[in-house]
Each structure stands twice: as C-alpha cells, then as structure tokens.
Design an enzyme around this catalytic site. Structure first.
Site, PDB file in Angstrom:
ATOM      1  N   GLU A  41       0.827  -1.377   0.016  1.00 18.36           N
ATOM      2  CA  GLU A  41      -0.161   0.127  -0.008  1.00 18.36           C
ATOM      3  C   GLU A  41       0.838   1.492  -0.166  1.00 18.36           C
ATOM      4  O   GLU A  41       0.474   2.448  -0.696  1.00 18.36           O
ATOM      5  CB  GLU A  41      -0.288   0.233   1.499  1.00 18.36           C
ATOM      6  CG  GLU A  41      -1.812   1.300   0.870  1.00 18.36           C
ATOM      7  CD  GLU A  41      -2.230   1.303   3.025  1.00 18.36           C
ATOM      8  OE1 GLU A  41      -2.769   2.644   2.615  1.00 18.36           O
ATOM      9  OE2 GLU A  41      -1.481   0.759   3.580  1.00 18.36           O
ATOM     10  N   ASP A  45       0.246   3.846  -2.948  1.00 15.97           N
ATOM     11  CA  ASP A  45       0.358   4.908  -3.061  1.00 15.97           C
ATOM     12  C   ASP A  45       0.695   6.039  -3.674  1.00 15.97           C
ATOM     13  O   ASP A  45       1.279   6.824  -4.261  1.00 15.97           O
ATOM     14  CB  ASP A  45       0.184   5.394  -1.281  1.00 15.97           C
ATOM     15  CG  ASP A  45      -0.068   7.207  -0.863  1.00 15.97           C
ATOM     16  OD1 ASP A  45      -1.250   7.373  -1.592  1.00 15.97           O
ATOM     17  OD2 ASP A  45       1.515   7.309  -0.702  1.00 15.97           O
ATOM     18  N   ASP A 113      -7.105   1.046   0.396  1.00 15.53           N
ATOM     19  CA  ASP A 113      -5.552   0.849   1.163  1.00 15.53           C
ATOM     20  C   ASP A 113      -5.638  -0.329  -0.288  1.00 15.53           C
ATOM     21  O   ASP A 113      -3.545  -0.900  -0.494  1.00 15.53           O
ATOM     22  CB  ASP A 113      -5.914   0.194   2.338  1.00 15.53           C
ATOM     23  CG  ASP A 113      -5.622   1.787   3.320  1.00 15.53           C
ATOM     24  OD1 ASP A 113      -5.058   2.411   3.295  1.00 15.53           O
ATOM     25  OD2 ASP A 113      -5.516   0.906   4.679  1.00 15.53           O
ATOM     26  N   GLU A 116      -4.570   0.600  -3.742  1.00 20.02           N
ATOM     27  CA  GLU A 116      -3.370   1.060  -3.037  1.00 20.02           C
ATOM     28  C   GLU A 116      -2.169   0.254  -3.758  1.00 20.02           C
ATOM     29  O   GLU A 116      -1.482  -0.155  -4.234  1.00 20.02           O
ATOM     30  CB  GLU A 116      -2.939   2.582  -2.436  1.00 20.02           C
ATOM     31  CG  GLU A 116      -3.493   3.431  -2.864  1.00 20.02           C
ATOM     32  CD  GLU A 116      -3.935   4.840  -1.453  1.00 20.02           C
ATOM     33  OE1 GLU A 116      -3.225   5.752  -1.597  1.00 20.02           O
ATOM     34  OE2 GLU A 116      -3.048   4.237  -0.398  1.00 20.02           O
TER      35      GLU A 116
END
Length: 221
Positions: A41, A45, A113, A116
């Site tokens: 994650e 991101d 989450d 990502e």
C-alpha cells in the site's frame, strides 16, 4: 484472482504479490502469514500519486495549486474505495474472522488501502509502465467526467466565509484511535469557540475537511 487479472488486463508473473496485496493484517495474524498489504500500500500510494501528477501535468494547464487540488480529489479515500468497488475488490479481500464480522471486506478504508496495494503489486511485478497504464485506465474517466466530484476543499470555503464574518476559526484534534498503521482521527472545528462540526477520517487532513463540510452545511441552514 484470474477474474481480477482479466478486468485489469494484465498477465501477472508473480501471483504471490497479488495475494499479499489483498491480505489484511487481521487475516495475516490469524493465518500466521508473514506479510499483509501494508508495505505494498505504501508503494502503491506513491505510484498512484505519480501517475496522476504526470497525467495532469501533460494534459491540463492548471497551475501547481490547482493541480494539487485535483490530484487530491482523485486519490482521497472516497475515490480510492470507489475504484476498488468498480474492480469488485471486496470479492478478493482477505480479512480475519473478527474483521469480517465487522464488515471489513466492504470497509471504505480497507478497500482504499487494497486498491493502492494492488497498484504496488503491479508495479513490482510488471513495472511502472503497466502500473501507470492501469491507474490511468481506471481513474482518468472519473477525472474527465465533470459530474463526478469525490472531494471539495471545504476548509478553504469555510475560511472564506469566516473571513467575511470576521470570526475566528480553529481545528482541534480531539481523539485518535486504532493501531499505528490504521489510525482514525477525530477533529472538531470551532468558530468563535463554538463547535460547528466534527469530522472522522483516516488522516488528520481529511478529518478536518469532513468537519469543515459539516460546519458549512450547518451555516447554510
């Protein structure tokens, strides 16, 4: 997972990465697995941010401040969870029994989450070009649709209102809870020391925005 790979139009090399990407910490703990999606994650991101920043720079003529606002609108939790729902990620999410009873597979924060984390897995497995293509294929239709808005800068709108009224404005972090990797923040917004709104979110900034929205709704009545 083959159904997901078809939706994403990718041919994975290391399916283990994608299995990790959909595994919540509660599932990893119950099954004594060594990894959950958190590190992926973190990586995903950054990949999503870069891909959208690249797209906006190349295709839009806004200044830095406006591009920052637009990017924030399409990488916020509400937006990311919407992309996850579009991909039907809840079908593939792995959570522990306790988390599942609490609706973990459909929680907005977990779905955001995992979206990502999935992008992070694609980046590691197939490289940046494929990860970027995947991100843009999913997100650009939302950016180019004027009827879709995930996020508005409620703080700025509230600040402008307050300035015309010559009042004081203050955001107060009143609570935070949950594990370090999954904290929830509670923020109150005060106008002339009177509480006008409370916001709850996974980040302080989004909690402040939520509080500002509540305050604006109250002031509009």
């Amino acid at each position: 997972m083959n159904e997901l790979f078809e939706i994403l139009n990718i041919i994975p090399k290391d399916e283990r990465l994608y299995d990790i990407a959909v595994s919540h910490s509660s599932y990893a703990n119950e099954h004594k697995a060594k990894k959950d999606y958190e590190r992926l994650e973190f990586l995903g991101d950054a990949v999503v941010d870069l891909a959208i920043a690249d797209y906006l720079y190349s295709n839009h003529n806004e200044d830095e401040g406006e591009m920052t606002k637009v990017r924030a609108s399409y990488v916020c939790e509400n937006a990311l969870s919407e992309y996850a729902n579009k991909l039907n990620l809840s079908k593939f999410v792995k959570v522990g029994h306790g988390e599942e009873k609490e609706g973990g597979k459909t929680k907005k924060s977990i779905l955001a989450d995992i979206f990502e984390a999935l992008i992070g897995a694609i980046y590691l497995d197939l490289g940046y070009a494929t990860a970027r293509r995947t991100v843009l294929n999913i997100i650009v239709p939302y950016i180019e649709d004027p009827n879709i808005v995930f996020f508005s800068d409620y703080k700025s709108a509230l600040q402008e209102y307050i300035q015309t009224e010559q009042k004081t404005l203050f955001y107060d972090l009143v609570d935070e809870y949950g594990p370090a990797h999954e904290k929830t923040f509670v923020v109150e917004v005060r106008i002339d020391d009177i509480i006008y709104g409370k916001g709850i979110a996974r980040s302080k900034k989004e909690a402040e925005q939520n509080a500002a929205k509540v305050a604006l709704d109250k002031l509009a009545k």
